[in-house]
Write an enzyme that holds these catalytic residues in place. Structure first.
Site, PDB file in Angstrom:
ATOM      1  CG  ASP A  41     -41.626 -32.088  14.213  1.00 15.38           C
ATOM      2  OD1 ASP A  41     -42.806 -31.794  14.474  1.00 15.38           O
ATOM      3  OD2 ASP A  41     -40.744 -32.221  15.079  1.00 15.38           O
ATOM      4  CG  ASP A  43     -42.447 -27.418  18.769  1.00 17.04           C
ATOM      5  OD1 ASP A  43     -41.946 -26.309  18.515  1.00 17.04           O
ATOM      6  OD2 ASP A  43     -43.671 -27.594  18.945  1.00 17.04           O
ATOM      7  CD  GLN A  85     -47.332 -26.426  17.896  1.00 21.18           C
ATOM      8  OE1 GLN A  85     -47.443 -26.194  19.106  1.00 21.18           O
ATOM      9  NE2 GLN A  85     -46.163 -26.686  17.324  1.00 21.18           N
ATOM     10  CG  HIS A 120     -57.598 -31.664  16.147  1.00 23.53           C
ATOM     11  ND1 HIS A 120     -57.226 -31.779  14.830  1.00 23.53           N
ATOM     12  CD2 HIS A 120     -58.721 -30.909  16.166  1.00 23.53           C
ATOM     13  CE1 HIS A 120     -58.103 -31.140  14.061  1.00 23.53           C
ATOM     14  NE2 HIS A 120     -59.017 -30.601  14.850  1.00 23.53           N
ATOM     15  NE  ARG A 129     -51.939 -35.634  19.426  1.00 25.89           N
ATOM     16  CZ  ARG A 129     -50.972 -34.827  19.905  1.00 25.89           C
ATOM     17  NH1 ARG A 129     -50.739 -33.670  19.329  1.00 25.89           N
ATOM     18  NH2 ARG A 129     -50.243 -35.195  20.950  1.00 25.89           N
ATOM     19  CE  LYS A 130     -46.231 -33.876  13.118  1.00 26.58           C
ATOM     20  NZ  LYS A 130     -44.953 -33.118  12.996  1.00 26.58           N
ATOM     21  CG  ASP A 155     -38.342 -34.360  17.340  1.00 27.45           C
ATOM     22  OD1 ASP A 155     -39.431 -34.280  16.728  1.00 27.45           O
ATOM     23  OD2 ASP A 155     -38.201 -34.033  18.528  1.00 27.45           O
TER      24      ASP A 155
HETATM   25 ZN   LIG Z   1     -55.656 -32.885  14.058  1.00 25.40          ZN
END
Ligand SMILES: [Zn+2]
Length: 557
Positions: A41, A43, A85, A120, A129-130, A155
């Site tokens: 990951d 950030d 993001q 997204h 998107r996690k 994190d």
């Molecule tokens: Zn996505």
């Protein structure tokens, strides 16, 4: 994100880093047993979290990041960044600004083999998107490997969730913003990035023998007592021993016999209860112990490898093996073994049971051969054909019971789950043993098909193998699903560590209260009124979990 879709940001990353991919492709040494790649990951994991940052000047690596990443590179592991993001979707920064930030990250931390970005927002309902697993699948594909050969470091719970939903390992490195329930639910937690890296490399190393066996092994005696699940998770280690021995004899207990019949690599089975392992042991019968020792001596083993779980002792059996004249004995033992063991192996807590056992096999000189992945596996010839009357493949199996009631799904919760799954268009088969028929009948009445008491373990394996997913607690059928590569919605009572006993190397969503008071009690029956760890499971979350695992209603997958 599906295989047939390509996100523009990911396509671009593939172009930018294709050259680095090729350079890392030539490896002459044997393939590492566990991992090819580490996904990170961005950030809060690699760099300090500056919300919606589009400014390269604000990039600050976390302490020790460069050295830790260089350790992974030096070990031959490929690296990818997998990052949400949503600032792109929200217009807080442009794609150009983001790539300027990424260029700065590479200036400070070195090259990554791939960058995978979800542009997204939650409202977009994308697959990348996690905690959705799309980025993990995409990263594995770009790195030329599979999710199960990847470990993701992040994190927050979204990172671990994405890893697990793809069948990858997930390491949580909490920061002050990580929620306590996310820490409780994670199966693998490290204090910081360098510690996560050190443990990844340690686990990778632990399953590769430093030296082959000093003398050839003609007959190996392997031991795993206790229940079906225990025997199944030892399968990869037994295959590793089988790869280095001409003949493998397995000693198991009566409760694990049906599972032992399913394991590849086993030439002969000896079944005998061990009163220091059995959860409901009878008194020790000296004559039975003497005859067991004689019988084990007659095996003619030139090596014995005694597998145990973390709360079991190998030493009483080691004494019987010594009395039987066996000279090379390996086991995990925190207790001082004196002269009972030739190889005394030790493993930190938290390591998945299959890897824990593989590391003992490695200490005894054995490793899985290239091409045999460290996944659970069953003998094809031991699994019967699926009964025709259960319908076409593509159903969901719900297995509410467990040998230990503390790990079973409360029947009223299972009943509501069946109703919710049926409403969402899933065909549900409810499975259980002969003594669970009353429960399976009641649960299935909510909209499923009752298969309670219909199958033995091998028959259950056949039904599980053709399922789209299995909804099950921490019990044998979860491991049957893992062996078949069938995704699991794990209703996991936290009585034992999830990191050790969670479904291994198969797409999984964990549900249930990981911080419930039964945590780490190892209780066989729930010590807390109301069985709160699982009684609070929302049936809607099971439906959502299947969606995360890309299992759709109506029989498709
Ligand atoms: Zn996505």
């Amino acid at each position: 994100m599906r295989q047939d879709q390509e996100d523009p940001y990911q396509r671009r990353s593939a172009q930018v880093y294709a050259a680095a991919d090729r350079a890392a492709g030539s490896v002459a040494s044997p393939r590492a047993v566990l991992y090819d790649a580490v996904l990170l990951d961005r950030d809060g994991t690699l760099i300090e979290d500056v919300p919606y940052n589009g400014d390269p000047e604000k990039v600050r690596p976390v302490p020790g990041a460069r050295a830790a990443l260089d350790r992974l590179r030096a070990a031959g592991l490929r690296l990818a960044v997998v990052t949400n993001q949503s600032g792109l979707a929200r217009g807080y920064f442009t794609g150009e600004q983001m790539w300027a930030v990424h260029a700065r990250v590479e200036e400070l931390l070195g090259r990554f083999d791939a960058w995978l970005v979800c542009p997204h927002d939650d409202a977009d309902g994308c697959d990348c998107r996690k905690p959705a697993p799309g980025l993990v699948y995409a990263a594995a594909r770009e790195l030329g490997t599979t999710p199960s050969r990847c470990v993701l470091v992040g994190d927050i719970g979204r990172d671990v969730g994405a890893a697990m939903a793809a069948g990858a390992a997930g390491v949580l490195v909490p920061t002050p913003v990580t929620r306590p329930e996310e820490v409780a639910a994670a199966g693998w937690v490290a204090t910081d990035l360098p510690a996560a890296v050190a443990e990844i490399l340690r686990r990778q190393q632990a399953v590769q023998p430093s030296t082959p066996p000093t003398e050839p092994v003609r007959t190996a005696l392997v031991v795993r007592s206790d229940s079906a699940g225990d025997v199944l998770v030892t399968g990869p280690a037994i295959r590793a021993v089988a790869a280095g021995a001409e003949r493998v004899v397995l000693l198991c207990g009566p409760r694990g016999r049906a599972a032992a019949n399913l394991l590849p690599g086993v030439d002969e089975i000896i079944e005998h209860p061990l009163p220091w392992i059995d959860p409901a042991p009878g008194p020790v019968d000296p004559e039975a112990m003497r005859s067991l020792s004689t019988r084990l001596g007659a095996v003619g083993a030139d090596q014995a490898v005694v597998f145990t779980s973390f709360h079991q002792s190998a030493l009483p059996l080691a004494l019987l093996l010594r009395m039987a004249g066996i000279n090379r004995i390996a086991a995990i033992s925190d207790d001082y073994p004196g002269s009972l063991l030739d190889i005394r192996h030790r493993v930190p807590v938290g390591v998945p049971e299959p890897e824990r056992a593989l590391s003992l096999a490695a200490a005894a000189g054995h490793r899985l051969p290239d091409g045999d992945e460290p996944v659970l596996r069953l003998r094809r010839d031991a699994v019967p054909p699926r009964p025709a009357d259960v319908g076409d493949p593509g159903y969901v199996v719900l297995h509410p019971g467990s040998a230990a009631s503390s790990r079973a799904c409360p029947p009223e919760v299972a009943t509501r789950i069946v109703g919710a799954l049926a409403d969402a268009g899933h065909r549900v088969l409810v499975t259980g043993g002969p003594d669970e028929r009353a429960v399976t009948a009641r649960v299935a009445a909510a909209g499923g098909t009752d298969l309670g008491g219909r199958t033995d373990l091998a028959g259950l394996a056949a039904i599980v193998a053709d399922a789209s997913a299995v909804v099950v607690g921490n019990t044998g059928p979860a491991h049957l699903a893992a062996a078949a590569g069938v995704p699991v919605v794990s209703l996991f009572a936290p009585t034992v560590p999830f990191g050790q006993w969670g479904p291994y190397r198969v797409p999984t969503v964990r549900l249930g209260d990981a911080a419930a008071p039964c945590r780490d009690t190892r209780a066989a029956s729930c010590p807390v009124p109301g069985h709160p760890c699982l009684s609070g499971v929302d049936p809607g979350d099971v439906v959502n979990a299947l969606r995360t695992l890309a299992v759709s209603g109506g029989g498709g997958r």
